[in-house]
Design a protein around this motif. Structure first.
Motif, mmCIF file in Angstrom:
data_model
loop_
_atom_site.group_PDB
_atom_site.id
_atom_site.type_symbol
_atom_site.label_atom_id
_atom_site.label_comp_id
_atom_site.label_asym_id
_atom_site.label_seq_id
_atom_site.Cartn_x
_atom_site.Cartn_y
_atom_site.Cartn_z
ATOM 1 N N THR A 1 0.826 -1.202 0.000
ATOM 2 C CA THR A 1 0.000 0.000 0.000
ATOM 3 C C THR A 1 0.858 1.249 0.000
ATOM 4 O OG1 THR A 1 -1.770 -1.130 1.202
ATOM 5 C CG2 THR A 1 -1.778 1.275 1.256
ATOM 6 N N THR B 1 0.684 5.023 0.822
ATOM 7 C CA THR B 1 -0.167 5.956 1.565
ATOM 8 C C THR B 1 0.358 7.371 1.403
ATOM 9 O OG1 THR B 1 -0.702 4.251 3.196
ATOM 10 C CG2 THR B 1 -1.149 6.528 3.814
ATOM 11 N N HIS C 1 -10.017 9.202 4.919
ATOM 12 C CA HIS C 1 -9.174 8.527 3.930
ATOM 13 C C HIS C 1 -9.976 8.082 2.713
ATOM 14 C CE1 HIS C 1 -10.872 4.951 5.933
ATOM 15 N NE2 HIS C 1 -10.622 4.327 4.796
ATOM 16 N N THR D 1 -9.456 5.031 -0.283
ATOM 17 C CA THR D 1 -8.682 3.849 -0.663
ATOM 18 C C THR D 1 -8.950 3.506 -2.120
ATOM 19 O OG1 THR D 1 -8.788 2.972 1.600
ATOM 20 C CG2 THR D 1 -8.218 1.426 -0.156
ATOM 21 N N ARG E 1 -2.449 -1.084 -3.701
ATOM 22 C CA ARG E 1 -3.442 -0.145 -3.179
ATOM 23 C C ARG E 1 -2.795 1.218 -2.949
ATOM 24 N NH1 ARG E 1 -3.807 -4.764 -0.944
ATOM 25 N NH2 ARG E 1 -2.325 -4.153 0.677
ATOM 26 N N VAL E 2 -3.624 2.210 -3.007
ATOM 27 C CA VAL E 2 -3.223 3.576 -2.646
ATOM 28 C C VAL E 2 -4.232 4.094 -1.629
ATOM 29 C CG1 VAL E 2 -3.061 5.969 -3.448
ATOM 30 C CG2 VAL E 2 -2.051 4.116 -4.807
ATOM 31 N N VAL E 3 -3.717 4.697 -0.565
ATOM 32 C CA VAL E 3 -4.582 5.336 0.425
ATOM 33 C C VAL E 3 -4.230 6.816 0.477
ATOM 34 C CG1 VAL E 3 -5.231 5.492 2.861
ATOM 35 C CG2 VAL E 3 -4.847 3.253 1.807
ATOM 36 N N LYS F 1 -4.665 9.717 2.695
ATOM 37 C CA LYS F 1 -5.008 9.922 4.110
ATOM 38 C C LYS F 1 -5.038 11.410 4.419
ATOM 39 C CE LYS F 1 -3.635 8.577 8.808
ATOM 40 N NZ LYS F 1 -4.990 8.067 9.129
ATOM 41 N N GLN G 1 4.733 5.194 8.611
ATOM 42 C CA GLN G 1 3.305 4.898 8.570
ATOM 43 C C GLN G 1 2.619 5.502 7.345
ATOM 44 O OE1 GLN G 1 1.252 5.422 12.354
ATOM 45 N NE2 GLN G 1 3.203 5.209 13.441
ATOM 46 N N ILE G 2 3.289 6.417 6.663
ATOM 47 C CA ILE G 2 2.824 6.894 5.369
ATOM 48 C C ILE G 2 3.996 6.836 4.403
ATOM 49 C CG2 ILE G 2 0.975 8.362 6.267
ATOM 50 C CD1 ILE G 2 2.754 10.759 5.922
ATOM 51 N N SER G 3 3.675 6.810 3.117
ATOM 52 C CA SER G 3 4.709 6.634 2.090
ATOM 53 C C SER G 3 5.194 7.943 1.500
ATOM 54 C CB SER G 3 4.169 5.759 0.958
ATOM 55 O OG SER G 3 3.571 4.591 1.449
#
Length: 525
Positions: free
Chosen positions: A35, A37, A201, A203, A227-229, A231, A247-249
């Motif tokens: 994922t 994010t 968010h 998704t 997947r992409v979130v 947030k 916790q995030i990308s």
């Protein structure tokens, strides 16, 4: 607001446009899956790509929707849904790739694309991107057998092929029932929206059957996330902490947390976009409808100090309304065309226009005081609020009463569409071509058009008319003259650009068309 994407457009934009800056830290090798994010600073509001010009909505839309033509990180136009195209100032023809399908499996036809263009071109539909991508009154005709779409514009557009080609294409299900687009999607993009929780968010799940553009896209590309979130993280310090903790990308970090994030071994790309742009409401009866009052208000400001504050000391002087490096025109149109800081001259100008400075403020002979409601975007955090407070201090020294109003990005669309009372605002719009700013500074006003400042600058309009028939770089001198006319009249006051870092942790990506390009994301080991 627009690509112009309002970065409140945009900035923005609203179309944000890019400046490439590379730092390869944290890249690793492509792993794929998992994922990605991305922290976004505000809820995008409606996700209908024909009904919003907010930059955060633009970013979300890129995951779900394709356009006929894409813009590469270099700024070069590349094929997307269209395999090829040709254009003049009044016509453009696009030939679609084969076997394009929508997220629901429906084949995309040339007639579907033409329906999108005709919808946006019809002012009766109230699309917020009319004039941004598609000229009002343009007509599109399709030949499904030949997979071609031909567009004819009633007015010349020097960049018609790119502008129409950049329109996000909505699939038949969404065109039939636009209500599904607000919190859903109906496109041909690499991702499908599978969950939407407002203010929290969004998704998206990758399509495994995606086999078209942009550019030299190949099926079977490795390293893509499953997947992409998106947030919603309104506080930048929180976003920085989440990024550091893995916790995030990816996140845009511009404020006081930028130094500590930059000290880490993180992947980085950068966006250059307008941040400091001052706009005035020139509707009938507004004190700011008077150009001499606007110029006096600008003279009362120290724009260099404002730039330092709103950009948290990281800004650069603005050089125009169009982000440099994304189009053919590069001239600095700002320097020498805005009034300089001179408080005494500002007070004299107020007096000359019937606004008399006194111990209790600036008033007319009938006793009416010069009172302005000033809006600023809260999504930009403390620096923008501090800038608004500094502006108020400058204007109050000149005797002007100022009421500050912070507003979320989604509220700005309401304010500038005529649903709110305002006299001035910080409203950065991001455009990559000079034609894209035209509907915001000329032509129909709300609710019939996007000219939210009610600007009527005849010199600007004349230069735009002359520039529109000159393709590409041939019209740059006229486009420059048009911008200068706006600045000399204080219709728009650009004073600060910001080079904004976008940091990645556990993933790499490229910036194109002012946002992260979905097909460029690679998950790292």
């Amino acid at each position: 607001m627009k690509h112009a994407w309002t970065t409140t457009a945009a900035t923005t934009a609203g179309v944000l446009a890019l400046a490439l800056s590379a730092c390869s830290g944290g890249a690793g090798t492509s792993a794929g899956g998992g994922t990605f994010t991305l922290a976004i600073s505000a809820d995008p509001g409606t996700l209908d790509p024909h009904a919003t010009t907010l930059s955060v909505a633009h970013q979300a839309g890129l995951f779900m929707y394709d356009s006929l033509v894409a813009v590469a990180p270099s700024g070069k136009e590349v094929p997307a849904l269209a395999a090829s195209w040709k254009s003049t100032a009044t016509t453009a023809t696009y030939t679609l790739r084969e076997k394009i399908t929508c997220s629901d499996g429906t084949p995309l036809t040339a007639a579907d694309v033409a329906a999108n263009i005709n919808y946006v071109a019809d002012p009766k539909n109230g699309s917020s991107v009319t004039g941004l991508y598609v000229p009002a009154g343009a007509r599109a005709k399709a030949d499904d057998a030949a997979r071609t779409v031909t567009v004819t514009s009633p007015t010349p557009d020097a960049f018609l092929g790119r502008n129409v080609g950049s329109l996000p294409v909505v699939c038949p299900a969404g065109m039939k029932d636009r209500s599904i687009l607000g919190r859903g999607g109906a496109g041909t993009g690499l991702f499908i929206l599978t969950e939407a929780v407002a203010d929290d968010h969004y998704t998206l799940t990758r399509r495994k059957d995606y086999a078209w553009g942009p550019g030299e896209w190949k099926t079977g590309t490795r390293g893509l996330p499953d997947r992409v979130v998106l947030k919603v993280v309104r506080n930048e310090t929180t976003a920085a902490n989440l990024l550091l903790a893995g916790q995030i990308s990816a996140a845009v970090i511009t404020g006081q947390d930028k130094t500590r994030v930059a000290a880490g071994d993180f992947f980085q790309r950068s966006l250059r976009a307008p941040l400091g742009e001052l706009w005035f409401n020139q509707s009938s009866g507004a004190p700011t409808a008077d150009p001499e009052v606007r110029r006096a208000l600008v003279q009362a400001l120290d724009l260099e100090q404002l730039r330092t504050v709103v950009t948290n000391r990281d800004g650069r002087p603005a050089t125009g309304l169009v982000v440099k490096g994304q189009g053919p025109c590069e001239e600095d149109t700002v320097t020498g065309n805005l009034p300089g800081h001179d408080l005494a001259a500002a007070e004299a100008a107020f007096d000359a226009r019937g606004w008399q400075p006194g111990s209790d403020g600036v008033r007319r002979k009938d006793g009416k005081e010069l009172s302005l409601t000033f809006y600023y975007p809260t999504s930009r955090g403390a620096p923008m609020q501090n800038g608004a407070e500094l502006l108020r201090d400058f204007w109050q020294k000149a005797g002007v009463k100022v009421t500050l109003r912070g507003a979320a990005d989604s509220q700005f669309d309401q304010v500038i569409s005529g649903q709110g009372s305002w006299q001035a605002a910080f409203l950065p719009l991001t455009v990559t071509l000079p034609t894209q700013i035209v509907p915001f500074v000329s032509g129909p006003t709300p609710p019939d058009g996007g000219n939210f400042g009610f600007i009527d600058n005849k010199e600007y309009t004349a230069h735009v008319k002359a520039a529109s028939v000159l393709p590409g770089a041939k019209g740059c001198d006229e486009w420059a003259a048009a911008e200068k006319a706006l600045f000399r009249s204080a219709d728009v006051v650009p004073f600060a650009d910001l080079v904004t870092p976008v940091f990645g942790n556990g993933a790499t990506f490229e910036i194109a068309d002012g946002a992260i390009a979905p097909t460029s994301i690679r998950m790292a080991r």
